[in-house]
Design an enzyme around this catalytic site. Structure first.
Site, PDB file in Angstrom:
ATOM      1  N   VAL A  21     112.652  29.992 112.587  1.00  7.12           N
ATOM      2  CA  VAL A  21     113.752  30.358 111.685  1.00  7.12           C
ATOM      3  C   VAL A  21     114.945  29.410 111.780  1.00  7.12           C
ATOM      4  O   VAL A  21     115.957  29.627 111.110  1.00  7.12           O
ATOM      5  CB  VAL A  21     114.247  31.804 111.966  1.00  7.12           C
ATOM      6  CG1 VAL A  21     113.119  32.800 111.759  1.00  7.12           C
ATOM      7  CG2 VAL A  21     114.835  31.935 113.366  1.00  7.12           C
ATOM      8  N   LYS A  22     114.847  28.347 112.580  1.00  2.90           N
ATOM      9  CA  LYS A  22     115.996  27.474 112.782  1.00  2.90           C
ATOM     10  C   LYS A  22     116.120  26.434 111.657  1.00  2.90           C
ATOM     11  O   LYS A  22     115.198  26.209 110.874  1.00  2.90           O
ATOM     12  CB  LYS A  22     115.892  26.780 114.141  1.00  2.90           C
ATOM     13  CG  LYS A  22     115.918  27.752 115.318  1.00  2.90           C
ATOM     14  CD  LYS A  22     117.152  28.616 115.312  1.00  2.90           C
ATOM     15  CE  LYS A  22     117.341  29.443 116.570  1.00  2.90           C
ATOM     16  NZ  LYS A  22     116.367  30.524 116.744  1.00  2.90           N
ATOM     17  N   ASN A  23     117.297  25.776 111.612  1.00  2.49           N
ATOM     18  CA  ASN A  23     117.579  24.805 110.540  1.00  2.49           C
ATOM     19  C   ASN A  23     116.546  23.687 110.492  1.00  2.49           C
ATOM     20  O   ASN A  23     116.185  23.211 109.421  1.00  2.49           O
ATOM     21  CB  ASN A  23     118.960  24.194 110.737  1.00  2.49           C
ATOM     22  CG  ASN A  23     120.078  25.152 110.384  1.00  2.49           C
ATOM     23  OD1 ASN A  23     119.898  26.366 110.379  1.00  2.49           O
ATOM     24  ND2 ASN A  23     121.251  24.609 110.078  1.00  2.49           N
TER      25      ASN A  23
END
Length: 409
Positions: free
Chosen positions: A196-198
């Site tokens: 879910v990270k950038n």
């Protein structure tokens, strides 16, 4: 309309990079990992980066390299994901929890009060992509009173000469603090590349070094690389390229390396991060800000202030004048309307394992207040203007629905 909370960004470039790895015949740690490390060095300006298989692994490796052990203390905020404190526990040490500020980040004044002769490190957490006050934290650990009680018990600690400042930069890749990039503001900066990270590698993390002049960053990188591969002197990629089979195990290392098949995803994303992915995240955050700024019941997160700009990882909206139960009712209503939202985070003292260690949420009032009123809204490049408008309407509808039912009751 159904809107997920945080799907991964997968475009043709990601698919091509992954396919290239599969066709290469080499899928574990190799050239793609090295290329990703170099791209992170370029993005952040740090000295060296080591990619690993998770943020948690990176934190444990860093603390073990520092020499953290049973009897030591590491200061962490009460408002963070459990991994921040669990990494300390996995090294046998004790996490010392302190409260945070209304901007979600660790309170430097609370840190100053918590330092003892047992303190070896501070792990400051850049919640939602907004960075902590690293200059103030470094001032605190360099103050005469902190230096006088610092007890160096390993070679690394002696070289450091003070409490180490570690950035839990899980959320903050691409963020700015006083015109500096996340990755160079603490001694060691640890990124997450979870799904879910950038920037994601499906699962993964990265340790970026910005150590004092007393350290040779290249030597530290090479040592940490050994740590990540069981302390083995020769990795599989080197052996496969004709360097011979014989190896040695130099110390009790870990097995936390990142494979090339994962690095390929992040490599494709990081190449378009500054000119595309973060730009799109900012567009969405600004659309939220434009909508909610006129709503008296909405407390907007800080996107940019005098010294900082977030990397727009989360949009952590807080609702004014509601209880934790009402916040949960709002979330249930928003989800019913088709929008997936989240909460970041349950403070550590509210989790069973930390309760059992004697922590009480009553001792961390700001952490609880931040948590009890927070709703994380979807923010990712694929969201359209129409979808963001729908999310805003769903949040507003849920607020008025919950408040109306409260009046009836």
């Amino acid at each position: 309309m159904k809107i997920p909370f945080s799907p991964p960004f997968v475009d043709d470039d990601v698919l091509k990079e992954v396919a290239d790895t599969l066709r290469s015949g080499w899928i574990t740690t190799g050239p793609k990992v090295k290329a990703l490390e170099q791209e992170i060095n370029k993005l952040t300006g740090c000295q060296q980066t080591l990619c690993v298989n998770s943020w948690t692994s990176g934190a444990i490796l860093t603390l073990k390299w520092l020499g953290v052990k049973a009897g030591d203390e590491v200061i962490v905020p009460a408002y963070t994901y459990a991994a921040t404190a669990l990494s300390v526990i996995h090294c046998g040490a004790t996490p010392i929890l302190v409260d945070v500020l209304p901007d979600f980040n660790i309170d430097p004044a609370a840190v100053a009060k918590a330092i003892t002769a047992k303190t070896k490190a501070i792990i400051a957490v850049d919640i939602a992509g907004l960075m902590c006050d690293y200059d103030r934290l470094k001032e605190i650990v360099s103050a005469p009173e902190a230096l006088a009680q610092f007890n160096a018990e390993s070679d690394v600690q002696q070289k450091m000469g003070r409490v180490m400042v570690i950035a839990d930069a899980a959320h903050s890749i691409g963020a700015k603090y006083k015109h500096l990039n996340s990755g160079v503001c603490a001694d060691v900066n640890i990124f997450s590349m979870h799904a879910v990270k950038n920037i994601t590698t499906a699962e993964g993390g990265a340790i970026s070094l910005h150590l004092p002049a007393s350290f040779n960053a290249q030597e530290v990188y090479e040592l940490m690389r050994l740590w990540s591969l069981n302390g083995q002197t020769k990795d599989a990629f080197s052996k496969s390229n004709g360097s011979g089979w014989r190896y040695d195990i130099l110390f009790d290392g870990l097995k936390v390396n990142m494979p090339d098949i994962c690095a390929a995803i992040g490599l494709a994303q990081i190449k378009k991060y500054n000119h595309n992915l973060i730009v799109e995240r900012k567009r969405i955050a600004q659309q939220y800000e434009a909508y909610f700024t006129s709503r008296s019941w909405a407390q907007l997160p800080i996107l940019k202030d005098e010294h900082r700009e977030t990397c727009y990882h989360l949009y952590a909206l807080r609702i004014v004048g509601i209880t934790e139960i009402e916040r949960d009712e709002m979330i249930a209503h928003i989800v019913k309307l088709g929008v997936a939202v989240n909460v970041h985070f349950l403070p550590l003292p509210m989790l069973t394992t930390f309760k059992n260690k004697g922590f009480d949420i009553k001792d961390f009032p700001v952490s609880y207040d931040n948590y009890a009123r927070e709703i994380s809204l979807p923010i990712y490049p694929q969201l359209t203007t129409e979808q963001v408008n729908f999310i805003c309407s769903a949040v507003e509808d849920s607020y008025h629905t919950v408040k109306a039912s409260e009046k009836i009751a």
